[in-house]
Design a protein around this motif. Structure first.
Motif, PDB file in Angstrom:
ATOM      1  N   HIS A 308       0.829  -1.209   0.000  1.00  0.00           N
ATOM      2  CA  HIS A 308       0.000   0.000   0.000  1.00  0.00           C
ATOM      3  C   HIS A 308       0.863   1.259   0.000  1.00  0.00           C
ATOM      4  N   LYS A 309       1.979   1.224   0.748  1.00  0.00           N
ATOM      5  CA  LYS A 309       2.892   2.366   0.745  1.00  0.00           C
ATOM      6  C   LYS A 309       3.533   2.546  -0.630  1.00  0.00           C
ATOM      7  N   ALA A 310       3.856   1.409  -1.270  1.00  0.00           N
ATOM      8  CA  ALA A 310       4.499   1.485  -2.581  1.00  0.00           C
ATOM      9  C   ALA A 310       3.520   1.871  -3.683  1.00  0.00           C
ATOM     10  N   SER A 311       2.234   1.475  -3.537  1.00  0.00           N
ATOM     11  CA  SER A 311       1.227   1.773  -4.569  1.00  0.00           C
ATOM     12  C   SER A 311      -0.029   2.343  -3.918  1.00  0.00           C
ATOM     13  N   GLU A 313      -2.151   4.300  -4.947  1.00  0.00           N
ATOM     14  CA  GLU A 313      -3.285   4.509  -5.847  1.00  0.00           C
ATOM     15  C   GLU A 313      -4.178   3.278  -5.947  1.00  0.00           C
ATOM     16  N   ARG A 314      -3.672   2.099  -5.570  1.00  0.00           N
ATOM     17  CA  ARG A 314      -4.487   0.880  -5.633  1.00  0.00           C
ATOM     18  C   ARG A 314      -5.464   0.843  -4.454  1.00  0.00           C
ATOM     19  N   PRO A 315      -6.635   0.242  -4.631  1.00  0.00           N
ATOM     20  CA  PRO A 315      -7.581   0.133  -3.506  1.00  0.00           C
ATOM     21  C   PRO A 315      -6.985  -0.703  -2.380  1.00  0.00           C
ATOM     22  N   PHE A 316      -7.224  -0.272  -1.163  1.00  0.00           N
ATOM     23  CA  PHE A 316      -6.656  -0.920   0.029  1.00  0.00           C
ATOM     24  C   PHE A 316      -7.802  -1.214   0.986  1.00  0.00           C
ATOM     25  N   VAL A 317      -8.083  -2.498   1.204  1.00  0.00           N
ATOM     26  CA  VAL A 317      -9.226  -2.889   2.030  1.00  0.00           C
ATOM     27  C   VAL A 317      -8.795  -3.929   3.056  1.00  0.00           C
ATOM     28  N   THR A 318      -9.590  -4.009   4.128  1.00  0.00           N
ATOM     29  CA  THR A 318      -9.350  -4.972   5.208  1.00  0.00           C
ATOM     30  C   THR A 318     -10.639  -5.738   5.475  1.00  0.00           C
ATOM     31  N   LEU A 319     -10.517  -7.060   5.577  1.00  0.00           N
ATOM     32  CA  LEU A 319     -11.626  -7.927   5.947  1.00  0.00           C
ATOM     33  C   LEU A 319     -11.342  -8.543   7.306  1.00  0.00           C
ATOM     34  N   VAL A 320     -12.366  -8.731   8.095  1.00  0.00           N
ATOM     35  CA  VAL A 320     -12.244  -9.393   9.393  1.00  0.00           C
ATOM     36  C   VAL A 320     -12.834 -10.796   9.255  1.00  0.00           C
ATOM     37  N   HIS A 321     -11.996 -11.798   9.502  1.00  0.00           N
ATOM     38  CA  HIS A 321     -12.455 -13.192   9.415  1.00  0.00           C
ATOM     39  C   HIS A 321     -12.878 -13.620  10.820  1.00  0.00           C
ATOM     40  N   LEU A 322     -14.180 -13.622  11.048  1.00  0.00           N
ATOM     41  CA  LEU A 322     -14.739 -13.889  12.367  1.00  0.00           C
ATOM     42  C   LEU A 322     -15.194 -15.344  12.448  1.00  0.00           C
ATOM     43  N   SER A 323     -14.657 -16.074  13.418  1.00  0.00           N
ATOM     44  CA  SER A 323     -15.007 -17.490  13.542  1.00  0.00           C
ATOM     45  C   SER A 323     -14.784 -17.949  14.965  1.00  0.00           C
ATOM     46  N   ALA A 324     -15.037 -19.234  15.190  1.00  0.00           N
ATOM     47  CA  ALA A 324     -14.766 -19.861  16.487  1.00  0.00           C
ATOM     48  C   ALA A 324     -13.458 -20.628  16.333  1.00  0.00           C
ATOM     49  N   LEU A 325     -12.345 -19.964  16.591  1.00  0.00           N
ATOM     50  CA  LEU A 325     -11.045 -20.568  16.305  1.00  0.00           C
ATOM     51  C   LEU A 325     -10.640 -21.616  17.327  1.00  0.00           C
ATOM     52  N   ALA A 347      -6.672 -16.912   3.483  1.00  0.00           N
ATOM     53  CA  ALA A 347      -5.278 -16.501   3.329  1.00  0.00           C
ATOM     54  C   ALA A 347      -4.781 -16.766   1.914  1.00  0.00           C
ATOM     55  N   SER A 348      -5.274 -17.835   1.285  1.00  0.00           N
ATOM     56  CA  SER A 348      -4.876 -18.129  -0.095  1.00  0.00           C
ATOM     57  C   SER A 348      -5.388 -17.046  -1.040  1.00  0.00           C
ATOM     58  N   ALA A 349      -6.621 -16.597  -0.821  1.00  0.00           N
ATOM     59  CA  ALA A 349      -7.147 -15.501  -1.641  1.00  0.00           C
ATOM     60  C   ALA A 349      -6.360 -14.219  -1.409  1.00  0.00           C
ATOM     61  N   GLN A 350      -5.970 -13.975  -0.184  1.00  0.00           N
ATOM     62  CA  GLN A 350      -5.160 -12.793   0.132  1.00  0.00           C
ATOM     63  C   GLN A 350      -3.806 -12.877  -0.559  1.00  0.00           C
ATOM     64  N   SER A 351      -3.172 -14.058  -0.502  1.00  0.00           N
ATOM     65  CA  SER A 351      -1.867 -14.227  -1.139  1.00  0.00           C
ATOM     66  C   SER A 351      -1.943 -13.970  -2.640  1.00  0.00           C
ATOM     67  N   ARG A 352      -3.021 -14.438  -3.240  1.00  0.00           N
ATOM     68  CA  ARG A 352      -3.194 -14.222  -4.677  1.00  0.00           C
ATOM     69  C   ARG A 352      -3.292 -12.729  -4.990  1.00  0.00           C
ATOM     70  N   GLN A 353      -3.991 -11.982  -4.136  1.00  0.00           N
ATOM     71  CA  GLN A 353      -4.120 -10.538  -4.368  1.00  0.00           C
ATOM     72  C   GLN A 353      -2.794  -9.823  -4.196  1.00  0.00           C
ATOM     73  N   LEU A 354      -1.972 -10.295  -3.268  1.00  0.00           N
ATOM     74  CA  LEU A 354      -0.678  -9.647  -3.047  1.00  0.00           C
ATOM     75  C   LEU A 354       0.244  -9.825  -4.252  1.00  0.00           C
ATOM     76  N   ARG A 355       0.016 -10.866  -5.026  1.00  0.00           N
ATOM     77  CA  ARG A 355       0.834 -11.079  -6.224  1.00  0.00           C
ATOM     78  C   ARG A 355       0.244 -10.399  -7.450  1.00  0.00           C
ATOM     79  N   SER A 356      -0.947  -9.829  -7.308  1.00  0.00           N
ATOM     80  CA  SER A 356      -1.552  -9.096  -8.420  1.00  0.00           C
ATOM     81  C   SER A 356      -1.038  -7.660  -8.431  1.00  0.00           C
TER      82      SER A 356
END
Length: 737
Positions: A308-311, A313-325, A347-356
């Motif tokens: 986010h610091k490097a780019s 201009e790209r959209p920056f969003v946060t999701l909260v994964h709420l569960s009974a861990l 986390a796999s979906a997040q990793s994919r976005q970080l490589r986009s």
């Protein structure tokens, strides 16, 4: 350590004291022997040592030593409020030099003291009384300073006259005013007629010479009492601080006030750690796989911040994964492994976005959150999340949500009140969509699950003839808070009855949490299993995986060789996904409904599992089993639903702020050509603005044979490029197509 204590520490301490100590600064600033030559404390100190001091001026050296002695007295008598002992010194020091004569250093010492006083002009609290048998010799400098012998007579005016002289001539910078010579008369013999009177006068005079008492506040007793009081106060304050800190740690999962995650975590009455973790907290989980998953998410969050610091201009969003861990006991539990798997999918979906790298590809962070077993503390976690949302506007939604219970309903309503959209991963109870218009799910509802179950049972009865018979026993939980079991039982009863099955319902009482009473008088799942051995129809289980395991235990005890026809709801997939638990009852085959097509592999053919194998390589060996419950796939698709919504907003309205309401509106538009072809099937909301559940979502029937091996018995729903089984309910057309 020994070398440090003997060599390094003393040298370091000396250098610190040399730089900060007042004695060192005084030595380099006093006027004798040119202390600035050669310019350092060490160099000047070497000049004062033997044999270097032999070339120094002896007079200057004596003055330096006397001045140092007088400076020590000055410091000792200097009044400071933090040094009450100085106030106890109510009289000057008295130095008695006895036996002065020309053959010793008495007179030179007196001259040096006076010279130092004249040359420095500094006050010192010293009275020197020098005694000698004879006065200095005639013609000596000291004798000249003393004046005429007639001035030495011990009279009442002697001190007063000297004092007047000193006040007028003391600044003349000569030695004479400093001397007060006194000629002592011979001792009066005891036989003298005035001896007794003189003795009494002297005693009375001595009685008047009393050193003043120090002030009360400076006395030693007062200092001791004050020191004790301060010590007690400090100990009390320290105890209070420690008690407060201990209480804070107890209330915040063992974290201190300055730990990053402390403000967003709480210790629940059950001992579980609930709240939102942003900086690496693992919820005290003893499960190494869950710890590794959480650490991976936190590492990816750090990468997201950097991206986010490097780019910016790209959209920056946060999701909260709420569960009974975690479970209530805090021990590893295969029954809760689904929480880890769903988080791995996210986390796999997040990793994919970080490589986009696309301009509209959002940079994604995921904050893990724990609502406690059964989601019982979900509303408290939402309160924490609401405060966090005020600080972090990048939070746009919630994923996860476990188990369709009344506590989950309350959590959904509370999330709606704070304005956060939700995409649930595995929830299926029909009543959930009625809790909030901001609620979505990527799994099918219980109504669809009941449709598929009834269609499959109808197919099996028609195929196999006499067994099983066209009748169904629905086994559901008697727990009134278990919304999932209640609504699934109701839906199954209606759908099976519509297909001509004779329906009967059998409740069971699940084991209560520790310290609580059973929820009903119904028998336990093991007993219900034993009583189902002679049943000729289909036994449909509409409860939780852990209770299905108990049901299998009862069947195993009573009719292992001839078990009834078992069909389980989607929650049974949690048991089937655990190879060890699944194979615990060999010889008892059963079918269950699943939200995926079945077992998967880390072979790169799936976007999800290719990514999962890259960041959780050790999990690949478990995927053929763990993928059966579909939680990783559903967690992956829930995050991708948010990602696609954000991309759509940026492409269609680039200037629109990425707020939770905007993202919620974009999610509701997922249908038709914009439907998500996810890892768990096609997700389309059918074009209805008020639809919150995917249209014809994938449901498969998995068969576990007597050896515990899983195989697919068929699937229903929309899966790209594939046709559902012939016995499935017909697909519902999308609106406008």
């Amino acid at each position: 350590m020994w070398l440090f204590a003997v060599h390094v520490f003393p040298l370091a301490w000396f250098r610190v004291r040399r730089g900060l100590g007042c004695a060192y600064r005084w030595l380099l600033n006093q006027p004798y022997l040119a202390p600035r030559d050669p310019g350092t404390f060490t160099g000047f100190a070497e000049r004062l040592t033997t044999p270097h001091n032999q070339v120094e001026d002896p007079e200057q050296l004596r003055k330096l030593m006397v001045n140092a002695f007088l400076e020590d007295l000055r410091v000792a008598f200097r009044r400071r409020f933090w040094r009450p002992r100085t106030a106890r010194r109510t009289a000057y020091c008295v130095a008695l030099l006895d036996g002065l004569g020309p053959d010793n250093c008495g007179y030179p010492l007196l001259r040096t003291i006076i010279d130092v006083r004249n040359e420095t002009g500094a006050f010192d609290p010293l009275l020197v009384i020098a005694c000698g048998a004879e006065p200095p010799a005639e013609g000596s400098q000291v004798r000249e300073d003393w004046g005429h012998r007639s001035l030495w007579e011990l009279t009442d005016r002697l001190y007063g006259g000297w004092r007047e002289t000193f006040l007028h001539q003391g600044r003349a910078r000569n030695r004479a005013p400093w001397y007060l010579p006194v000629s002592i008369p011979p001792l009066m013999p005891s036989s003298h007629e005035t001896y007794e009177l003189t003795r009494r006068l002297e005693v009375a005079q001595d009685a008047r010479l009393r050193i003043p008492e120090p002030p009360l506040w400076a006395r030693r007793v007062t200092s001791v009492v004050a020191a004790c009081a301060v010590t007690v106060a400090l100990l009390g304050a320290a105890g209070l601080v420690l008690r407060t800190e201990s209480g804070f740690r107890d209330a915040h999962c063992g974290l201190g006030r300055f730990d990053d995650d402390a403000q967003t975590l709480r210790t629940a009455p059950t001992g579980e750690c609930i709240g939102v973790a942003r900086y690496g907290f693992t919820f005290h989980s003893p499960d190494p796989s869950l710890d590794n998953t959480l650490q991976t998410v936190y590492a990816q969050n750090a990468r997201a911040d950097e991206a986010h610091k490097a780019s910016p201009e790209r959209p920056f969003v946060t999701l909260v994964h709420l569960s009974a861990l975690l479970s209530v006991s805090g021990k590893p539990s295969g029954q809760l492994a689904y929480g880890r798997e769903a988080l791995q999918g996210a986390a796999s979906a997040q990793s994919r976005q970080l490589r986009s790298t696309g301009a509209t590809e959002p940079i994604l962070r995921i904050f893990p959150a724990n609502a406690g077993s059964g989601m019982r503390f979900g509303t408290q976690v939402v309160d924490i999340l609401d405060a966090l949302k005020q600080q972090d506007p990048s939070i746009v939604g919630v994923t996860g949500l476990d188990q369709s219970r009344e506590a989950t309903n309350r959590t959904i309503r509370k999330l709606t009140a704070v304005g956060l959209p939700m995409v649930a991963t595995t929830l299926s109870a029909d009543s959930l969509v009625r809790q909030s218009p901001m609620y979505f799910q990527v799994s099918p509802q219980n109504t669809r699950e009941a449709d598929v179950a009834a269609a499959y049972a109808d197919h099996v009865v028609a195929r196999d003839g006499r067994k099983p018979a066209r009748q169904v026993r629905i086994i559901g939980s008697a727990d009134p808070t278990d919304t999932y079991s209640r609504t699934l039982s109701d839906d199954v009863a209606r759908r099976f009855k519509a297909r001509g099955f004779a329906v009967e319902r059998t409740p069971f009482t699940p084991p209560p949490p520790s310290g609580q009473e059973p929820s009903s008088d119904a028998p336990g799942p093991g007993t219900v299993g034993q009583r189902s051995c002679s049943y000729r129809g289909v036994v449909f289980f509409a409860g939780r995986a852990e209770d299905f395991e108990s049901l299998l235990g009862g069947i195993n005890e009573s009719c292992n060789s001839a078990p009834p026809a078992l069909l389980g709801g989607d929650d049974v997939a949690r048991l089937a996904a655990d190879a060890d638990r699944r194979e615990h009852y060999p010889g008892i085959p059963y079918d269950f409904l699943d939200f995926t097509l079945g077992s998967a592999r880390c072979d790169g053919s799936s976007e999800l599992y290719a990514e999962l194998s890259r960041i959780f390589h050790d999990e690949c060996a478990k995927i053929p089993n763990s993928s059966l419950d579909g939680h990783a796939a559903l967690g992956f698709d829930a995050v991708k639903l948010y990602v696609n919504a954000v991309k759509q907003l940026r492409e269609e309205a680039a200037q629109m702020p990425l707020t939770p309401p905007a993202v919620w509106h974009a999610i509701s538009g997922v249908h038709g050509d914009e439907a998500l072809d996810g890892a768990s099937g096609i997700i389309s909301f059918g074009g209805d603005v008020d639809r919150q559940v995917p249209l014809d979502k994938l449901l498969s029937v998995q068969h576990i044979d007597g050896t515990g091996h899983p195989t697919q018995a068929g699937f229903c729903g929309r899966v790209g490029g594939r046709t559902q089984s012939s016995w499935c309910p017909p697909l519902e057309p999308e609106k406008g197509r």
